[in-house]
Every structure is written in structure tokens, then in C-alpha cells.
Design a protein around this motif. Sequence first.
Motif, PDB file in Angstrom:
ATOM      1  N   VAL A 105      10.508  -3.180  -4.545  1.00 16.19           N
ATOM      2  CA  VAL A 105      11.365  -4.351  -4.728  1.00 16.19           C
ATOM      3  C   VAL A 105      12.842  -3.954  -4.634  1.00 16.19           C
ATOM      4  O   VAL A 105      13.683  -4.731  -4.150  1.00 16.19           O
ATOM      5  N   VAL A 106      13.151  -2.728  -5.046  1.00 20.65           N
ATOM      6  CA  VAL A 106      14.538  -2.250  -4.938  1.00 20.65           C
ATOM      7  C   VAL A 106      14.868  -2.006  -3.461  1.00 20.65           C
ATOM      8  O   VAL A 106      15.963  -2.329  -2.995  1.00 20.65           O
ATOM      9  N   VAL A 107      13.902  -1.454  -2.723  1.00 31.31           N
ATOM     10  CA  VAL A 107      14.094  -1.278  -1.282  1.00 31.31           C
ATOM     11  C   VAL A 107      14.311  -2.642  -0.633  1.00 31.31           C
ATOM     12  O   VAL A 107      15.195  -2.821   0.216  1.00 31.31           O
ATOM     13  N   GLY A 108      13.506  -3.615  -1.053  1.00 31.72           N
ATOM     14  CA  GLY A 108      13.646  -4.972  -0.532  1.00 31.72           C
ATOM     15  C   GLY A 108      15.038  -5.526  -0.790  1.00 31.72           C
ATOM     16  O   GLY A 108      15.670  -6.096   0.103  1.00 31.72           O
ATOM     17  N   ALA A 141      12.067  -2.408   6.045  1.00 27.09           N
ATOM     18  CA  ALA A 141      11.849  -2.197   4.609  1.00 27.09           C
ATOM     19  C   ALA A 141      10.644  -1.268   4.383  1.00 27.09           C
ATOM     20  O   ALA A 141      10.703  -0.341   3.567  1.00 27.09           O
ATOM     21  N   GLN A 142       9.581  -1.516   5.117  1.00 23.16           N
ATOM     22  CA  GLN A 142       8.378  -0.695   4.923  1.00 23.16           C
ATOM     23  C   GLN A 142       8.576   0.744   5.409  1.00 23.16           C
ATOM     24  O   GLN A 142       8.002   1.679   4.852  1.00 23.16           O
ATOM     25  N   CYS A 143       9.407   0.895   6.431  1.00 20.60           N
ATOM     26  CA  CYS A 143       9.747   2.250   6.896  1.00 20.60           C
ATOM     27  C   CYS A 143      10.437   3.027   5.781  1.00 20.60           C
ATOM     28  O   CYS A 143      10.123   4.209   5.554  1.00 20.60           O
ATOM     29  N   VAL A 209       8.477  -6.893   1.213  1.00 18.93           N
ATOM     30  CA  VAL A 209       8.227  -7.856   2.304  1.00 18.93           C
ATOM     31  C   VAL A 209       8.491  -9.289   1.830  1.00 18.93           C
ATOM     32  O   VAL A 209       8.896 -10.147   2.619  1.00 18.93           O
ATOM     33  N   MET A 210       8.252  -9.532   0.554  1.00 18.26           N
ATOM     34  CA  MET A 210       8.542 -10.868   0.019  1.00 18.26           C
ATOM     35  C   MET A 210      10.045 -11.151   0.092  1.00 18.26           C
ATOM     36  O   MET A 210      10.476 -12.234   0.481  1.00 18.26           O
ATOM     37  N   THR A 220       6.214 -14.812   8.731  1.00 17.51           N
ATOM     38  CA  THR A 220       6.330 -13.557   7.958  1.00 17.51           C
ATOM     39  C   THR A 220       5.326 -13.491   6.810  1.00 17.51           C
ATOM     40  O   THR A 220       5.531 -12.738   5.868  1.00 17.51           O
ATOM     41  N   ARG A 221       4.287 -14.291   6.905  1.00 15.40           N
ATOM     42  CA  ARG A 221       3.305 -14.248   5.806  1.00 15.40           C
ATOM     43  C   ARG A 221       2.359 -13.060   6.005  1.00 15.40           C
ATOM     44  O   ARG A 221       1.724 -12.936   7.037  1.00 15.40           O
ATOM     45  N   MET A 222       2.323 -12.223   4.996  1.00 15.24           N
ATOM     46  CA  MET A 222       1.486 -11.021   5.046  1.00 15.24           C
ATOM     47  C   MET A 222       0.305 -11.195   4.093  1.00 15.24           C
ATOM     48  O   MET A 222       0.275 -12.132   3.300  1.00 15.24           O
TER      49      MET A 222
END
Lengths: 267, 242
Positions: A105-108, A141-143, A209-210, A220-222
Motif C-alpha cells: 500500500v505504501v508502494v501504491g 507498482a507491482q514491479c 493495484v487498488m 483495471t479490475r484484478m
Amino acid sequence: MPALVVWIGIDHCGDSLPSRRFCFVQERATIETIWNGLKEAIRLIVSQDPALFEILLLSLRVSGTALLFSTLIGVPLGAVMGLSRFIGRRFLIALLYTGMGFPPVVVGLFVYLMLSRNGPLGQLDWSIIPNLFTPAAMVVAQCIISFPLVAGFTMAAVMGVDPALRQQVQAMGATRWQTTVAILSEARVGVIVSVIAGFGSIISEVGAVMMVGGNIEHRTRMLTTAIVLETGKGNFDLALAIGVILLAISFITNVAMLYLQGKGFDE
Amino acid sequence: MNETIYQLRGITKSYGNGFALRLDELDIRRGEILALVGPSGAGKSTLLRLLNFLESPNSGSIRFMGAEVRPGGAMPLELRRRVTTVFQRPVLLNRSVAANVRYGLDLRGRGEGDRVKSALETVGLADLSHQRARTLSGGEAQRVALARALVLEPDVLLLDEPTANLDPYNVGLIEGIARQLNQEHGATLVLVTHNVFQAKRLAHRVGLMLEGRLVELAEAEAFFESPADPRTAAFVRGEMVY
């Protein structure tokens, strides 16, 4: 809304007879919810539900792309950190270990701030910089979440290879590149584990991702954000069904990696 | 056998404090078996690493087949590949025995399967070619290490305590192969050993190293029968405690 009642029931389970009876009802409801979830999961998969497959494919596309970039950056970086000695290496290792524990969430939040219209990158308006609420932003973000894991575990695996091997390979006439390849090959079990860990960290991640994707339908729904959404709406059957599919992906990926690894794990 | 293949001049090598190696002069002749004896920490293995160009000296120069290495420099790959080492503790790749032996050829882009087979036959391991290398005994692993060196047909083979901790059968086998490589293929061998008897059995010339220095270098007979330096005499008589 059976699960809502379950949630209340957990707080009210006591020794009194009415409380016990209440809990019994809730447990039945929980089991029913799980059973219905499993049935729903099978139904959705068998019927090839278009909405589910859209979410599934997007999740695989985003996490797969992020993993590809993480591997391309993380494995060489981990190899260099494991094999080289240079000034500032310890500091870099400390940074890498910190990165391995980044809360998604911090990365997000970080990526959100960087890519938002007024953010340092967003205001550049370059075509290479992805917009917020797009799959590309989620890949970024995921990277950031997965590459420290890939690099860190690769570094540990490389450092675990017998140091004498390096010299013996060189003594046979290996170039620096050939030596690195030989060491990575010897550390292949650890390198594969690093990729699995990287994938596990992002396929199941929801916070980043949220925030940067926004959970927009058809865009963008995962899988993970859909679970959050469906749970919020009280569609526990569907949420569980998606959860089962998520678990299945994780399981299949790990089995596939183990299969690819072959005999390396037998030792 | 009088042609010089290595010419070392004014070599020093240190790791942190103190010198690991201080060598004023050393010439190694093409086609000879040179044994270096001495206690642990005498600089023998350091010298082998320099001879295999795995490290460069802190000062001085090494001339090898017309090329020269100075501090910080590197030997051209083609010449570096004329030399290989069999180490005291072989580390084999986590592959089959045959793949380990083939590895050096793969590095050179040469896929000569017959040579792999022939090398494995020479060391008596043809039957184990498909076995995982890491399941071998110590003696078998050392024979694989020797086979992976033989398959490269090196001009120079460096042997770093190749028979330490091995049983007499394996010692005899490895010594026999080393002698054969020297006599039939003209390879130059530099053998590092604690075992003076092994040096006596194999070497044309023997050198004693102490504290990073070459104390004495002489023809094997002279080294053992009439050493010039009293420390050599003490070492040969087994009086030097280390």
C-alpha cells in the motif's frame, strides 16, 4: 448476508445457551458460504464466465509483465550484488532488504503520487510514463514490489554457491560472463525460488493495484481488487470463487516452476 | 626441455597485511614436471593462481608463451586457456559426470564427445558418465576433476595437492596419469604437494617454498641428495615441523 452474521457471531459467542445456539447457526452459515463459493468457482470456470476471464486475464497480464521486468532487473542485480565486492555494497544490500519488506500500500501511495497529474513524473507528460488508473501503472507498482524480492533471493542464492567454484570455472578458461552464467546455473534453485516469491508477492497483492489502478470495471479490475469489491457488496460466494481461482493460479505456477526445475529439487 | 614456458621476475603478491608471495626469479621449462614443496602458508597455492592467471601480481611480471602479465593486467583468453588447474578440493558442477568433463570444451565452443569419453576412460570413470557428479566419492570427484583438465589437452597443468586425503589406489592412478600426460603429450606440470615422496616420484625439478619465498630450486636428485640450503635438508629429512 450470511457472512455478515458470522462476523457478528464471532464477537457474541459466549457460554450462555442462546450464545452457543447463535454460534452454531453462524458456523453452518460459514460452511454454506464456503461450499457455495467452491460451487460458484467451479461453475464460473466451467461456464467460462466472460467477466471472470476478463479479470483473470488482466491479472495474469499485469502480474506477468511486472514479473518479467522484475526478473530482467532483479536477477542480474542480485547476481552482481552476490558476486561483486564494491564500496557501498552493504548499503545497497540494506536498501534491497528494506525493499523486500515494502508494504504494497505504501508502494501504491508512492506510485500514485509520482504518476498523478501534479506528481514529479505525471507532470512531465511523456508518453513513456504511464497514466494513473491504467494497467501500465499497476505494472509499475507491482514491479517495485517484486523486483527487490527477486534480486534479494537471487543474491542470497548466488552467495550460497561454493566460492571455490568460481575460481575452478575460471581455471578451466571461463570468461567473466561464462563464470557468472555457471554460478547462476548452480544457484538455479534459488533463482527460481526468487521468481516464484516475486510472483507470489504481486499476484496476491491488493493495496498497490487498488490505489494506482482504481479497480475500474473492464479496465483495471484484478482478481484481488474484485474480491475486495465483491466482499464489500456482500457477494461472498463470488468473492470466494475468485479467491479459489487465485489460489489455483498460485498453485499451478509453483507446480510448473518445480516441474521446470526438474531434478534440482531432488537434492 | 630447456625452452622456458614461464618467466617470473620480481613477483610480489599480498592480501592485506604481509606478503603471501615474494619471488625474485623463477623460470619454468616447457615439458618439465616441477614440484613445489613446503608447509602450509608458504605461498605455493598463491603461485599456482598466478600461473593460471586467476590473479595478477602486485608487482613484477609473468611472461608466458610470448605474452606478459604485469600488475592489474590480464593474460589474453587464448593463452589463459592453455593452462588449467586441478585443485585439492574439486568443486564439480551440479550436472552429470560427462557434463562436468565436457564443460571446458563447451566454454571453448567445442563439442568433441569422443574426447570426453576418452578422458573418462583414462581416469577409469567411463561407467559413471551419466551419474550426478555430486554423488561421487572424494577420489572419484578428483578423478573427474583430472578428466575435465585432460580433455582440454593443456600445455600446462597445475596440480594443487591433487592427492591429499586420497587412498593409495587413487594416488597411484592420478600420479600415473600425470606422468603419462607429461611424457606422451609433453605437457608442463607444476605440482604443489606436502608429500616429499610424491615430489621425488614425479618431479624433474623440486623447489622448497617458505614464507612466500622460494628457498631452493634444484634438479630432483640434487634437491633430495645434496640440498644446498640447510632448511631444504631439514625439510627433506622430515625435521621441519609445520
